[in-house]
Write an enzyme that holds these catalytic residues in place. Structure first.
Site, PDB file in Angstrom:
ATOM      1  N   GLY A 193     -23.736   5.148  -2.124  1.00  0.00           N
ATOM      2  CA  GLY A 193     -24.736   6.086  -2.609  1.00  0.00           C
ATOM      3  C   GLY A 193     -24.168   7.236  -3.416  1.00  0.00           C
ATOM      4  N   LYS A 194     -22.843   7.237  -3.623  1.00  0.00           N
ATOM      5  CA  LYS A 194     -22.222   8.374  -4.308  1.00  0.00           C
ATOM      6  C   LYS A 194     -22.355   8.319  -5.830  1.00  0.00           C
ATOM      7  CE  LYS A 194     -18.012   7.604  -2.824  1.00  0.00           C
ATOM      8  NZ  LYS A 194     -16.544   7.722  -2.619  1.00  0.00           N
ATOM      9  N   PRO A 200     -16.816  -3.702   1.691  1.00  0.00           N
ATOM     10  CA  PRO A 200     -18.238  -3.770   2.021  1.00  0.00           C
ATOM     11  C   PRO A 200     -19.096  -2.822   1.197  1.00  0.00           C
ATOM     12  CG  PRO A 200     -17.055  -2.559   3.722  1.00  0.00           C
ATOM     13  CD  PRO A 200     -16.011  -3.176   2.826  1.00  0.00           C
ATOM     14  N   LEU A 201     -18.478  -1.781   0.639  1.00  0.00           N
ATOM     15  CA  LEU A 201     -19.226  -0.819  -0.174  1.00  0.00           C
ATOM     16  C   LEU A 201     -18.996  -1.022  -1.664  1.00  0.00           C
ATOM     17  CD1 LEU A 201     -18.750   2.421   1.966  1.00  0.00           C
ATOM     18  CD2 LEU A 201     -20.563   0.707   2.091  1.00  0.00           C
ATOM     19  N   TYR A 239       0.854  -1.188   0.000  1.00  0.00           N
ATOM     20  CA  TYR A 239       0.000   0.000   0.000  1.00  0.00           C
ATOM     21  C   TYR A 239       0.892   1.242   0.000  1.00  0.00           C
ATOM     22  CZ  TYR A 239      -3.881  -3.127   1.298  1.00  0.00           C
ATOM     23  OH  TYR A 239      -4.820  -4.119   1.330  1.00  0.00           O
TER      24      TYR A 239
END
Length: 347
Positions: free
Chosen positions: A215-216, A207-208, A55
Site C-alpha cells: 500500500g506504500k 508476498p508483497l 546477502y
C-alpha cells in the site's frame, strides 16, 4: 503461530519465516536493531529463519548468527549458495569446489555446526546439476546439512533433480523456495504441483511484490524516499517504470484489491499475506522486513484467513497461474533469454 510440515521431511516450521535479506548494507545497517528484530520474531512464534551468503556479502549471516546465540536449537535455519562472494570467478556458482568452501564460510558466520536447509540459490547453467547435488549430498552425510533445497527453480529442473537423485543414489532435494504473490502466481501452474507430487516443502518469498502490495506506492505519487523503489540499486529499474503497461496494470488492480480488502475488514497488506498463507502447498511464507515497523505489520497478518468467496473474487481479478509482469519472474528460461539457443548457425 501455526506450525506446518516442510513437505515430507518431518520438519515443522512456522507458517511465517523471517527472511534476513535486508539485514546489513543491502537494507538495515543498524546491527543491534536487526538482532532485536530476530528476537522479536522468535518471541512472536516464528521458528524458521532464511538468509544467504550473498546477502550483504555475509553480513546477514553474521547478524543472524549473533542473534541466535543461546537460541540456535529453537530455529530451523536456512541459507543459500550460488551468487558471487568476490571477484574470483570461482567464488560463486554450483561447483563442488565452491559449495564445500561456501558451506564452511556460512557455518562460521552463522556460529553453528549445521545448517537445517541448505539451498542452491539458483541452478548453475554451467554445472551439471548432478555435480551440485553430489556435493550437497556429501554435506548431509557429513552432518553439516540436514535438508537440501533449491530456489527459483523451473519445474522441469525440479523433476530432473528428483530423477538425478534416484539414478545416482544422492540425497533428494526436499525443499523449493519460490516467488509467490497476488501479482506473481506463475508457480501455481507447474512449480507447486511438481513440489506436491515429489513431497517438497515450499518456502515462498516476495508476498508483497517488492512493496507494491504493502500500500506504500500510489499511481500519482513519488515512491517514498526510504522505499526499495527509491534506493539506488535496490531493484531492477523495469519493475518500477511507470511508463510500462505492466506497472500501470498493477496500479489499476491495486485499487480493486484495496476495495476487496476494505470490504473484508482487512488492509491491503493483510489481504496479500493472507492470500499466500492460504495455499495448501505453501509450507511457510518468507517475510523480509527492513525495519521493526515492517516486521510488526507482517506479524499482525500471521493469523489472517481468507474465505472461499474472497479467494474467488481474487481469482476473477488475477487469473490463477499467471504473472502480471515478466520482470517479477522468479526464474528465467535460458532457452528464451539466450538467442543462440533458438537460432541455427549459418554455414
Amino acid at each position: 503461530m501455526e506450525q506446518r510440515l516442510l513437505g515430507r521431511t518431518g520438519v515443522r516450521v512456522s507458517h511465517q519465516t523471517l527472511g534476513a535479506m535486508m539485514f546489513g548494507t543491502m537494507g538495515n545497517t543498524d546491527r543491534a536493531e536487526c538482532v532485536a528484530m530476530v528476537h522479536r520474531a522468535l518471541d512472536a512464534g516464528i521458528t524458521a529463519i532464511d538468509t544467504a551468503d550473498a546477502y550483504s556479502r555475509g553480513q546477514s549471516e553474521e547478524i543472524v548468527g549473533e542473534a541466535l546465540v543461546g537460541r540456535r536449537d529453537d530455529v530451523v535455519l536456512a541459507t543459500k549458495v550460488f551468487f558471487p562472494m568476490g571477484k574470483d570467478p570461482n567464488l560463486r556458482g554450483g561447483s563442488r569446489r565452491w559449495i564445500v568452501r561456501a558451506v564452511e564460510d556460512s557455518l562460521r558466520r552463522l556460529r553453528t555446526d549445521h545448517i537445517d536447509v541448505y539451498q542452491l540459490h539458483r541452478r548453475d547453467p554451467d554445472v551439471d546439476l548432478e555435480e551440485s547435488l553430489a556435493a550437497m549430498s556429501d554435506l548431509v552425510r557429513a552432518g553439516k546439512v540436514r535438508v537440501v533445497g533449491m530456489s527459483a527453480t523451473a519445474p522441469d529442473w525440479i523433476v530432473e533433480g528428483q530423477w538425478i537423485a534416484e539414478r545416482r543414489g544422492l540425497v533428494r532435494v526436499r525443499c523449493e523456495q519460490a516467488q509467490y504473490s497476488l501479482f506473481a502466481r506463475r508457480i501455481e501452474a507447474h512449480v507447486l504441483p511438481a513440489c506436491r507430487r515429489h513431497g517438497l516443502g515450499v518456502l515462498t518469498y516476495g508476498p508483497l511484490n517488492g512493496g507494491f502490495l504493502s500500500g506504500k506506492y500510489r499511481r500519482d505519487e513519488a515512491a517514498p524516499a526510504d522505499s526499495r523503489a527509491a534506493r539506488p540499486g535496490g531493484v531492477p529499474t523495469a519493475k518500477w517504470d511507470r511508463e510500462r503497461a505492466e506497472v500501470a496494470r498493477k496500479f489499476d488492480l491495486l485499487e480493486a484489491l484495496e476495495a476487496l480488502a476494505a470490504e473484508a475488514g482487512l488492509t491491503l497488506l493483510e489481504l496479500a499475506m493472507g492470500f499466500v498463507q492460504e495455499h495448501p502447498d505453501v509450507s511457510s511464507v518468507i517475510i523480509g522486513p527492513r525495519t521493526p515497523a515492517q516486521l510488526e505489520a507482517a506479524l499482525a497478518a500471521a493469523d489472517v484467513r481468507l474465505d472461499a468467496d474472497l479467494l474467488d473474487e481474487i481469482d476473477r481479478l488475477l487469473p490463477p497461474g499467471t504473472d502480471l509482469d515478466r520482470a517479477d519472474s522468479g526464474f528465467t528460461d535460458p532457452e528464451l533469454e539466450d538467442p543462440g539457443t533458438r537460432r541455427r548457425r549459418s554455414g
